[in-house]
Every structure is written in C-alpha cells, then in structure tokens.
Design a protein around this motif. Structure first.
Motif, PDB file in Angstrom:
ATOM      1  N   ASN A 144       0.834  -1.205   0.000  1.00  0.00           N
ATOM      2  CA  ASN A 144       0.000   0.000   0.000  1.00  0.00           C
ATOM      3  C   ASN A 144       0.868   1.254   0.000  1.00  0.00           C
ATOM      4  O   ASN A 144       1.855   1.346   0.729  1.00  0.00           O
ATOM      5  CB  ASN A 144      -0.902   0.020   1.236  1.00  0.00           C
ATOM      6  CG  ASN A 144      -2.152  -0.806   1.030  1.00  0.00           C
ATOM      7  OD1 ASN A 144      -2.783  -0.719  -0.024  1.00  0.00           O
ATOM      8  ND2 ASN A 144      -2.503  -1.620   2.021  1.00  0.00           N
ATOM      9  N   THR A 146       0.455   5.777  -0.619  1.00  0.00           N
ATOM     10  CA  THR A 146      -0.489   6.898  -0.727  1.00  0.00           C
ATOM     11  C   THR A 146      -0.350   7.618  -2.059  1.00  0.00           C
ATOM     12  O   THR A 146      -1.227   8.402  -2.432  1.00  0.00           O
ATOM     13  CB  THR A 146      -0.255   7.906   0.408  1.00  0.00           C
ATOM     14  OG1 THR A 146       1.112   8.323   0.393  1.00  0.00           O
ATOM     15  CG2 THR A 146      -0.574   7.276   1.758  1.00  0.00           C
ATOM     16  N   HIS A 157      -6.116  -4.569  -3.936  1.00  0.00           N
ATOM     17  CA  HIS A 157      -6.504  -3.189  -3.640  1.00  0.00           C
ATOM     18  C   HIS A 157      -7.935  -3.129  -3.128  1.00  0.00           C
ATOM     19  O   HIS A 157      -8.224  -2.439  -2.138  1.00  0.00           O
ATOM     20  CB  HIS A 157      -6.365  -2.336  -4.904  1.00  0.00           C
ATOM     21  CG  HIS A 157      -6.876  -0.942  -4.734  1.00  0.00           C
ATOM     22  ND1 HIS A 157      -6.230   0.002  -3.964  1.00  0.00           N
ATOM     23  CD2 HIS A 157      -8.008  -0.333  -5.232  1.00  0.00           C
ATOM     24  CE1 HIS A 157      -6.922   1.128  -3.993  1.00  0.00           C
ATOM     25  NE2 HIS A 157      -7.996   0.947  -4.757  1.00  0.00           N
ATOM     26  N   GLN A 160      -8.184  -4.691   0.515  1.00  0.00           N
ATOM     27  CA  GLN A 160      -7.535  -3.991   1.620  1.00  0.00           C
ATOM     28  C   GLN A 160      -7.912  -2.517   1.757  1.00  0.00           C
ATOM     29  O   GLN A 160      -7.715  -1.936   2.827  1.00  0.00           O
ATOM     30  CB  GLN A 160      -6.002  -4.096   1.463  1.00  0.00           C
ATOM     31  CG  GLN A 160      -5.487  -5.530   1.539  1.00  0.00           C
ATOM     32  CD  GLN A 160      -3.967  -5.585   1.601  1.00  0.00           C
ATOM     33  OE1 GLN A 160      -3.318  -4.609   1.987  1.00  0.00           O
ATOM     34  NE2 GLN A 160      -3.400  -6.716   1.225  1.00  0.00           N
ATOM     35  N   ASN A 161      -8.434  -1.918   0.699  1.00  0.00           N
ATOM     36  CA  ASN A 161      -8.592  -0.466   0.715  1.00  0.00           C
ATOM     37  C   ASN A 161     -10.016   0.013   0.441  1.00  0.00           C
ATOM     38  O   ASN A 161     -10.225   1.099  -0.089  1.00  0.00           O
ATOM     39  CB  ASN A 161      -7.638   0.174  -0.310  1.00  0.00           C
ATOM     40  CG  ASN A 161      -6.186  -0.084   0.038  1.00  0.00           C
ATOM     41  OD1 ASN A 161      -5.833  -0.141   1.203  1.00  0.00           O
ATOM     42  ND2 ASN A 161      -5.362  -0.251  -0.992  1.00  0.00           N
ATOM     43  N   HIS A 164     -10.055   2.671   3.172  1.00  0.00           N
ATOM     44  CA  HIS A 164      -8.971   3.668   3.034  1.00  0.00           C
ATOM     45  C   HIS A 164      -8.858   4.106   1.569  1.00  0.00           C
ATOM     46  O   HIS A 164      -8.057   3.577   0.811  1.00  0.00           O
ATOM     47  CB  HIS A 164      -7.644   3.076   3.524  1.00  0.00           C
ATOM     48  CG  HIS A 164      -7.683   2.661   4.963  1.00  0.00           C
ATOM     49  ND1 HIS A 164      -7.541   3.558   6.003  1.00  0.00           N
ATOM     50  CD2 HIS A 164      -7.857   1.441   5.526  1.00  0.00           C
ATOM     51  CE1 HIS A 164      -7.626   2.916   7.153  1.00  0.00           C
ATOM     52  NE2 HIS A 164      -7.809   1.627   6.898  1.00  0.00           N
ATOM     53  N   LYS A 165      -9.678   5.070   1.208  1.00  0.00           N
ATOM     54  CA  LYS A 165      -9.688   5.535  -0.174  1.00  0.00           C
ATOM     55  C   LYS A 165      -8.408   6.267  -0.555  1.00  0.00           C
ATOM     56  O   LYS A 165      -8.120   6.446  -1.746  1.00  0.00           O
ATOM     57  CB  LYS A 165     -10.881   6.485  -0.390  1.00  0.00           C
ATOM     58  CG  LYS A 165     -12.229   5.871  -0.054  1.00  0.00           C
ATOM     59  CD  LYS A 165     -12.567   4.698  -0.950  1.00  0.00           C
ATOM     60  CE  LYS A 165     -13.961   4.157  -0.654  1.00  0.00           C
ATOM     61  NZ  LYS A 165     -14.287   2.983  -1.504  1.00  0.00           N
ATOM     62  N   GLU A 166      -7.645   6.699   0.450  1.00  0.00           N
ATOM     63  CA  GLU A 166      -6.424   7.456   0.152  1.00  0.00           C
ATOM     64  C   GLU A 166      -5.252   6.548  -0.216  1.00  0.00           C
ATOM     65  O   GLU A 166      -4.193   7.027  -0.598  1.00  0.00           O
ATOM     66  CB  GLU A 166      -6.054   8.335   1.360  1.00  0.00           C
ATOM     67  CG  GLU A 166      -5.398   7.617   2.538  1.00  0.00           C
ATOM     68  CD  GLU A 166      -6.367   6.786   3.395  1.00  0.00           C
ATOM     69  OE1 GLU A 166      -5.912   6.150   4.366  1.00  0.00           O
ATOM     70  OE2 GLU A 166      -7.579   6.786   3.060  1.00  0.00           O
ATOM     71  N   ARG A 167      -5.410   5.195  -0.104  1.00  0.00           N
ATOM     72  CA  ARG A 167      -4.296   4.285  -0.337  1.00  0.00           C
ATOM     73  C   ARG A 167      -4.512   3.489  -1.621  1.00  0.00           C
ATOM     74  O   ARG A 167      -5.639   3.273  -2.062  1.00  0.00           O
ATOM     75  CB  ARG A 167      -4.125   3.317   0.845  1.00  0.00           C
ATOM     76  CG  ARG A 167      -3.838   4.029   2.153  1.00  0.00           C
ATOM     77  CD  ARG A 167      -3.406   3.090   3.258  1.00  0.00           C
ATOM     78  NE  ARG A 167      -4.254   1.913   3.391  1.00  0.00           N
ATOM     79  CZ  ARG A 167      -4.264   1.131   4.468  1.00  0.00           C
ATOM     80  NH1 ARG A 167      -3.477   1.412   5.492  1.00  0.00           N
ATOM     81  NH2 ARG A 167      -5.052   0.077   4.522  1.00  0.00           N
ATOM     82  N   PHE A 168      -3.388   3.066  -2.204  1.00  0.00           N
ATOM     83  CA  PHE A 168      -3.401   2.234  -3.403  1.00  0.00           C
ATOM     84  C   PHE A 168      -2.489   1.016  -3.176  1.00  0.00           C
ATOM     85  O   PHE A 168      -1.363   1.174  -2.679  1.00  0.00           O
ATOM     86  CB  PHE A 168      -2.888   3.009  -4.627  1.00  0.00           C
ATOM     87  CG  PHE A 168      -3.616   4.281  -4.888  1.00  0.00           C
ATOM     88  CD1 PHE A 168      -4.786   4.289  -5.637  1.00  0.00           C
ATOM     89  CD2 PHE A 168      -3.143   5.484  -4.367  1.00  0.00           C
ATOM     90  CE1 PHE A 168      -5.449   5.473  -5.882  1.00  0.00           C
ATOM     91  CE2 PHE A 168      -3.802   6.660  -4.609  1.00  0.00           C
ATOM     92  CZ  PHE A 168      -4.968   6.656  -5.360  1.00  0.00           C
ATOM     93  N   TYR A 169      -2.989  -0.173  -3.532  1.00  0.00           N
ATOM     94  CA  TYR A 169      -2.145  -1.362  -3.438  1.00  0.00           C
ATOM     95  C   TYR A 169      -1.432  -1.521  -4.782  1.00  0.00           C
ATOM     96  O   TYR A 169      -2.059  -1.789  -5.803  1.00  0.00           O
ATOM     97  CB  TYR A 169      -2.950  -2.614  -3.103  1.00  0.00           C
ATOM     98  CG  TYR A 169      -2.070  -3.765  -2.672  1.00  0.00           C
ATOM     99  CD1 TYR A 169      -1.779  -3.960  -1.332  1.00  0.00           C
ATOM    100  CD2 TYR A 169      -1.495  -4.613  -3.608  1.00  0.00           C
ATOM    101  CE1 TYR A 169      -0.947  -4.990  -0.916  1.00  0.00           C
ATOM    102  CE2 TYR A 169      -0.658  -5.640  -3.215  1.00  0.00           C
ATOM    103  CZ  TYR A 169      -0.389  -5.827  -1.859  1.00  0.00           C
ATOM    104  OH  TYR A 169       0.444  -6.857  -1.463  1.00  0.00           O
TER     105      TYR A 169
END
Length: 423
Positions: A144, A146, A157, A160-161, A164-169
């Motif tokens: 992950n 940002t 993605h 896990q996210n 958490h919309k601000e993160r990218f896998y």
C-alpha cells in the motif's frame, strides 16, 4: 599438544576420546560429532569407540564454543605453531586466501586458527565494503502506498482499501539496499557474532552489526549463491560473499539442545599438496615447459554407459617426447616403498600418456629420490626387468614457504634432467 581454553589442537590421523588422553571430548561434543557424521559419514573423521579419529583432512571443526584444530604433519615434529603457519601459507600459496581487495593488504597471518583467519578476512572485507559505501539495487515489490506510482493490483486493492480511499495497493520498483548480497552478509555477521570465540574480533563484529542495514532474513542454500550475478558495481562483494558462503553452508546447528552447533572448515591435504606442488612448479617453470594439472584421459568404454577416465595430478610437456607424469601423495613413507596400488597407477599413466618417466612426489623429513624398474610384462621370463622406470621423490618441508616452493621446483627439475642424461 597444548590445550587451551575452548581450543583443542591435534594432528591429522590422531584421535580424541571422552575417556582417555590429555585432551578429551565431552559427551555432548562427541554426540554432536556423531550426529554431524550421520548415516552417510563425513570425510573429516571416523567414529571410534568413545571418540573420533581424524583423517587426512585438516582445518577447524568448531563444536559449540570449543574449536578443534586439526593440523597437517609430515615429520616427527609436534610443533603446532610451525604446522599452523605452514598450513596457512600453503593455503595462501594456492589461492585459498588470495583476496586482492585493498582491505586485506595489511592482514596479519597470526590468528589462533584457520577459523579465526577466515573470520578476520570476512570482517575486513565487510569493513571495506562499508567504507566504500554499500550498493543499491532495483527490486520489485508490492504494498500500500499513498501515491499512485506503479501498477495497481486490483484484487488486493479492493480487499484492503475499501475503507482507506487514500491508499493504493501497487506493484512497483524500489531502488535500495534490500537485496540478496546484503541479506547474505548480514546473516553471516549475525552467525559470526553468535559463534565467534575470539575476543579480539567481538568489538569489530558489534560495530559492523550496528552500521550494517538490517535486511529481511533469507534461507541459505547453495541455490541462493548460484543465482547471484555480479556487475561492475557489485564485483567488490565477491570476496566477502565467497567467505560467507563457506561459513554459512558449513554451519550445522544443534537442533536438539542448541549448545553444540558444528561448523566445519576442512581441507583435503592430498588435494592441497597436489595444488601446492603444481603452483610451485608453475612459479619457477621455464618458457619451454608446459604444465597441466588434473588432465583427464579416457581409458575404457563399455558397450553401454559412461567411459572411465584417468586423471593424473600433474603432467609436464604433455604430448611431447619428454612428457613426465607426477602424482602427489601427502604422506611420509619414511623410506619405504610406495604401495602396489600407487605403482600400478603410475604404470598405467606411463602407458596412456606415453610418458618418458613417472614419479610419485611425497613430503618428507629429508629430501631424497630413488628409482625402480617395472618388470617386463611382455617377457616370457617373469624375472626380466624392462626399461620402464618409476621414481619416488621425497621433498623435505621448509619453514620458509618461498624456499620450500623453490626446493620443490629444483628437486623435480634436477630429477627430470638426470633422467634425460640417463637415457
């Protein structure tokens, strides 16, 4: 033989027992050596009642905190310092310690054992690498982040996210010091800090572990080293990696108690003597002489399957009229005749290489040579001698390695010239 704290010194072909002798093994140490020997055995020693008997291998076996040093011996001297220095200089002469990096230019060959010497070599190499600056490499990783940099791995993605919309896998490329070269060196440093018994090296190991970047642990196998590729930037790591490989692959942890781990760094004296004679002859050879080591020649082929081959130790002037075959044996025959097996082997070498002369080369207390003729196998009378000759050359050991190498060259060269005059 002198016993020191946590240090036992013996000579090849001697024994250590738990129930007798000035130097003794503990029952735990004997059990560790028995487990290390296993069902298939190891070439370094044989198991005997309540102990072990060492073979023609020399070097160091560390059992727990005890270092068992096995030294060579080709005379009646029990001078451990003499033979320790002789072993180290022989290993250095054949290139075992041929470390060319500036870090080893001031290396002192005054260690208590071969093990200490290897540890010091490794420490100096890693210190040299740290001083130069550790190299970085590109590696592929995922996780992950940002910032959107790399390729999104959508299944992971989404799992896990979702919140958490601000993160990218992402799967992306990183340029850092996290790679196998450093993982191997770090693992070797950790092992040395655990098994080292030389107090003089402890502080240097501690400083290296503080300065060296922590990296992920890896499982060490032969395949890990086979996959390593050196380039212009990482070529300076080769020496340290080779020493780390030797240490890590020869370490056998005690999985039962964890107190009697075994590290074996042993060398076949027959092979070392052969290499030493070879490099000594090469060092002083004339321009019109050729020298080949371990030259292979096929001598039998079955109707099905693989051919059988012979491999003499050293061949001088192969394919020429003055061809000579030498076979080296690390044993002091004390003036006795060679074994029938060795003489038969030399007879075969003479026939298949078309050698003018053959000789067995031994170490000895005094330099000497003698020759004998083979019986004529083509004659109806079994008492007739042929002109086919095999010589026995004994070369006395010299404390100065350069003088010893020159003595080897001079004695074999003189023998060759005498054979030419004789014929």
């Amino acid at each position: 033989m002198k016993k020191q704290k946590d240090h036992i010194t013996v000579f090849e072909h001697e024994s250590l027992r738990v129930d007798r002798g000035e130097q003794r093994l503990t029952h735990g140490q004997l059990e560790a050596l028995q487990l290390f020997y296993g069902e298939n055995g190891v070439p370094y020693y044989s198991l005997i009642h309540n102990g072990v008997r060492f073979n023609e291998y020399v070097g160091v076996i560390q059992v727990g905190r005890t270092v068992i040093e096995v030294l060579p011996k080709a005379d009646k001297s029990n001078d451990a310092i003499k033979w320790r220095n002789m072993l180290i200089t022989m290993l250095n002469a054949v290139g075992i310690f041929d470390i060319q990096a500036p870090s080893s230019s001031d290396l002192r060959l005054r260690s208590n054992s071969i093990l200490d010497l290897y540890f010091e070599l490794f420490i100096k190499e890693v210190e040299y690498l740290l001083h130069r600056g550790l190299v970085k490499k590109y590696r592929k990783t995922e996780g992950n982040r940002t910032a959107l940099k790399g390729s999104i791995q959508f299944p992971k993605h989404l799992r896990q996210n979702l919140i958490h919309k601000e993160r990218f896998y992402l799967k992306y490329t990183t340029y850092d010091k996290e790679h196998n070269l450093h993982a191997i060196l770090y693992k070797a440093l950790k092992l040395l800090s655990y098994i080292n018994t030389n107090a003089q090296l402890n502080s240097r190991l501690g400083a290296l572990l503080l300065d060296f970047p922590e990296v992920n642990d890896i499982k060490i196998t032969e395949a890990v080293f086979d996959k390593l590729v050196y380039d212009r930037k990482s070529e300076s790591y080769r020496n340290a990696i080779e020493i780390a490989k030797l240490i890590l692959l020869n370490y056998h942890p005690d999985v039962h108690r964890g107190t009697n781990n075994v590290l074996a760094l042993m060398f076949d004296m027959n092979r070392l003597w052969e290499q030493f004679v070879y490099v000594s002859l090469r060092k002083h050879k004339s321009n019109n002489t050729t020298i080949a080591a371990q030259n292979t020649k096929a001598f039998w082929k079955p109707q099905e399957g693989y051919r059988s081959k012979m491999k003499p130790d050293i061949v001088l002037n192969k394919g020429k009229e003055d061809c000579v075959v030498l076979d080296t044996k690390w044993k002091n025959i004390n003036g006795y005749n060679p074994s029938p097996e060795d003489l038969r082997q030399m007879f075969v070498y003479m026939k298949y290489y078309g050698a003018k002369k053959v000789a067995l080369v031994y170490p000895g207390e005094v330099s000497a040579q003698k020759s004998g003729l083979y019986y004529d196998h083509t004659s109806a009378d079994s008492k007739d001698l042929s002109s086919e000759e095999c010589s026995v050359i004994s070369i006395s050991v010299d404390k100065e390695i350069k003088a010893w190498q020159f003595k080897i060259h001079e004695q074999i060269n003189t023998w060759c010239q005498l054979q030419e005059l004789h014929n």
